[in-house]
Design a protein around this motif. Sequence first.
Motif, mmCIF file in Angstrom:
data_model
loop_
_atom_site.group_PDB
_atom_site.id
_atom_site.type_symbol
_atom_site.label_atom_id
_atom_site.label_comp_id
_atom_site.label_asym_id
_atom_site.label_seq_id
_atom_site.Cartn_x
_atom_site.Cartn_y
_atom_site.Cartn_z
ATOM 1 N N LEU A 26 0.841 -1.195 0.000
ATOM 2 C CA LEU A 26 0.000 0.000 0.000
ATOM 3 C C LEU A 26 0.877 1.246 0.000
ATOM 4 C CD1 LEU A 26 -2.748 1.403 0.186
ATOM 5 C CD2 LEU A 26 -2.660 1.079 2.663
ATOM 6 N N GLN A 27 1.902 1.256 0.840
ATOM 7 C CA GLN A 27 2.793 2.403 0.914
ATOM 8 C C GLN A 27 3.511 2.651 -0.412
ATOM 9 O OE1 GLN A 27 5.803 2.130 3.931
ATOM 10 N NE2 GLN A 27 6.606 4.152 3.520
ATOM 11 N N ALA A 28 3.977 1.594 -1.052
ATOM 12 C CA ALA A 28 4.767 1.722 -2.283
ATOM 13 C C ALA A 28 3.926 1.842 -3.546
ATOM 14 C CB ALA A 28 5.698 0.515 -2.408
ATOM 15 N N SER A 29 2.625 1.666 -3.435
ATOM 16 C CA SER A 29 1.754 1.585 -4.612
ATOM 17 C C SER A 29 1.580 2.892 -5.360
ATOM 18 C CB SER A 29 0.367 1.087 -4.196
ATOM 19 O OG SER A 29 -0.295 2.084 -3.414
ATOM 20 N N GLY A 30 1.764 4.008 -4.684
ATOM 21 C CA GLY A 30 1.451 5.299 -5.302
ATOM 22 C C GLY A 30 -0.031 5.603 -5.249
ATOM 23 N N VAL B 290 -9.556 2.932 -1.860
ATOM 24 C CA VAL B 290 -8.218 3.093 -2.424
ATOM 25 C C VAL B 290 -8.389 3.581 -3.854
ATOM 26 C CG1 VAL B 290 -6.071 1.917 -3.074
ATOM 27 C CG2 VAL B 290 -7.270 1.251 -0.973
ATOM 28 N N ARG B 291 -7.602 4.595 -4.225
ATOM 29 C CA ARG B 291 -7.644 5.153 -5.578
ATOM 30 C C ARG B 291 -6.230 5.163 -6.122
ATOM 31 N NH1 ARG B 291 -9.688 11.154 -5.781
ATOM 32 N NH2 ARG B 291 -7.657 11.497 -4.799
ATOM 33 N N CYS B 292 -6.049 4.517 -7.264
ATOM 34 C CA CYS B 292 -4.742 4.433 -7.903
ATOM 35 C C CYS B 292 -4.767 5.213 -9.208
ATOM 36 C CB CYS B 292 -4.364 2.979 -8.150
ATOM 37 S SG CYS B 292 -4.290 1.985 -6.646
#
Length: 127
Positions: A44-48, A103-105
């Motif tokens: 989650l932290q690294a996902s952007g 969550v929004r990517c």
Amino acid sequence: MRLTPNGPALIAALALAAALAPAAGAAPLPAPARAEIDALLGRLQASGCEFNRNGTWYSGAEAKTHLQRKLEYLEKKDMVRNAEQFIALGATASSSSGKAYAVRCGASAPVASKAWLSAELQAIRQR
């Protein structure tokens, strides 16, 4: 009253469970579960991606910090033994408002945090 995964009934149930759970002598989270949850929060932290909590979007790093605090609380109350329980009890909705997390990517539409985290957990397990 109908129990919904994100409604006030969930908050009441969690509060009751927390009140009834023994505070002292809580067993530590099993090492495999801890490793999965740590990997999940790391993703989650690294996902952007951004994490919505109570109407505000936060970075993955901020979300990780918040969810780690919730995990620590659940561990102290001996309420979580695996990653699925953590997602259901700590990473799906706000314990104060009952509002679902999302969550929004990038430009993609937001998805429920439960769906996003569950998919990431499956990916971790397939590695």
